[in-house]
Design a protein around this motif. Structure first.
Motif, PDB file in Angstrom:
ATOM      1  N   LEU A 159       8.753  -1.017  38.634  1.00 19.65           N
ATOM      2  CA  LEU A 159       9.652  -0.077  37.969  1.00 19.65           C
ATOM      3  C   LEU A 159       9.081   0.429  36.656  1.00 19.65           C
ATOM      4  N   LYS A 160       9.582   1.598  36.241  1.00 21.75           N
ATOM      5  CA  LYS A 160       9.294   2.145  34.917  1.00 21.75           C
ATOM      6  C   LYS A 160      10.594   2.078  34.126  1.00 21.75           C
TER       7      LYS A 160
ATOM      8  N   LEU B 247       7.044  -2.347  34.549  1.00 21.81           N
ATOM      9  CA  LEU B 247       5.697  -2.292  33.994  1.00 21.81           C
ATOM     10  C   LEU B 247       5.859  -2.373  32.481  1.00 21.81           C
ATOM     11  N   LEU B 248       5.373  -3.476  31.878  1.00 17.90           N
ATOM     12  CA  LEU B 248       5.571  -3.632  30.442  1.00 17.90           C
ATOM     13  C   LEU B 248       4.286  -3.533  29.643  1.00 17.90           C
ATOM     14  N   TRP B 249       3.130  -3.491  30.350  1.00 22.61           N
ATOM     15  CA  TRP B 249       1.849  -3.337  29.658  1.00 22.61           C
ATOM     16  C   TRP B 249       0.919  -2.526  30.531  1.00 22.61           C
TER      17      TRP B 249
ATOM     18  N   GLU C 280      11.759   3.746  40.145  1.00 21.58           N
ATOM     19  CA  GLU C 280      10.645   3.143  40.875  1.00 21.58           C
ATOM     20  C   GLU C 280       9.340   3.842  40.507  1.00 21.58           C
ATOM     21  N   LEU C 281       8.299   3.043  40.278  1.00 27.73           N
ATOM     22  CA  LEU C 281       6.972   3.583  39.947  1.00 27.73           C
ATOM     23  C   LEU C 281       6.311   4.141  41.201  1.00 27.73           C
ATOM     24  N   THR C 282       5.633   5.262  41.045  1.00 28.75           N
ATOM     25  CA  THR C 282       4.885   5.829  42.167  1.00 28.75           C
ATOM     26  C   THR C 282       3.389   5.846  41.876  1.00 28.75           C
ATOM     27  N   GLN C 283       3.004   5.769  40.592  1.00 32.29           N
ATOM     28  CA  GLN C 283       1.599   5.679  40.200  1.00 32.29           C
ATOM     29  C   GLN C 283       1.416   4.406  39.392  1.00 32.29           C
ATOM     30  N   PHE C 284       0.308   3.720  39.638  1.00 34.48           N
ATOM     31  CA  PHE C 284       0.102   2.410  39.032  1.00 34.48           C
ATOM     32  C   PHE C 284      -1.171   2.392  38.206  1.00 34.48           C
TER      33      PHE C 284
END
Length: 184
Positions: A120-121, A44-46, A130-134
């Motif tokens: 990913l974060k 996630l870049l933005w 790994e991202l869990t909230q988006f």
């Protein structure tokens, strides 16, 4: 700048970028967002959910905003409205320089999932989790992005509300669908 742009002597507009980047001239496109670090696939870049990054606007808001603008100001404003999954936003910060590419380096979460990419974060030490909230609106690396590469998106995935298309035509502005057609 890495975290925002100057807008007047003391105002900072948040960029929403979670990675290092710069804004540079990239002929023939004009200004472009350039990665200033390696960004692994899936990161996630933005994040547009960060305060002040984007502003949700309605048809009424847009018409009111441009009513007091010159033709050129209205064109610039309309060129930087984006409708994604039915949410129309105005982006005053550096993300307004996000260019279209038919072979994009980034995409929204639905495109990431469609390609089977793990969201990913990026952590401060360069590792990822790994991202869990988006975020409601965010962009992710669709492949590894190397330092010096343009950060871009495929505008064919954006919405083009008929009233916005009509306004853009009236002010010679380029709505997302038109850009995707012209530059694919």
């Amino acid at each position: 700048g890495v975290h925002g742009v100057q807008n007047g002597p003391h105002q900072m507009i948040p960029s929403g970028f979670l990675v290092k980047y710069s804004i540079e001239e990239l002929p023939p496109k004009g200004k472009a967002i350039i990665a200033r670090q390696f960004i692994p696939k899936g990161v996630l870049l933005w994040d547009a959910d960060l305060p002040g990054v984007v502003f949700d606007v309605s048809e009424t808001d847009v018409k009111e905003a441009i009513s007091g603008m010159s033709h050129e100001e209205a064109k610039f404003y309309l060129n930087h409205l984006y409708s994604i999954t039915g949410i129309l936003t105005h982006c005053p910060g550096d993300a307004k320089y996000w260019n279209h590419s038919a072979n994009p380096t980034t995409g929204a979460i639905d495109i990431v999932r469609k390609h089977g990419i793990t969201p990913l974060k990026l952590l401060d030490d360069g590792s990822t989790v790994e991202l869990t909230q988006f975020p409601r609106i965010g962009n992710y690396a669709l492949r590894d992005i190397h330092e010096g590469e343009e950060i871009n998106d495929d505008y064919q995935y954006y919405d083009n509300p008929p009233w916005l298309v009509e306004l853009c035509n009236q002010y010679d502005a380029e709505y997302s669908g038109l850009v995707a057609e012209r530059y694919t």
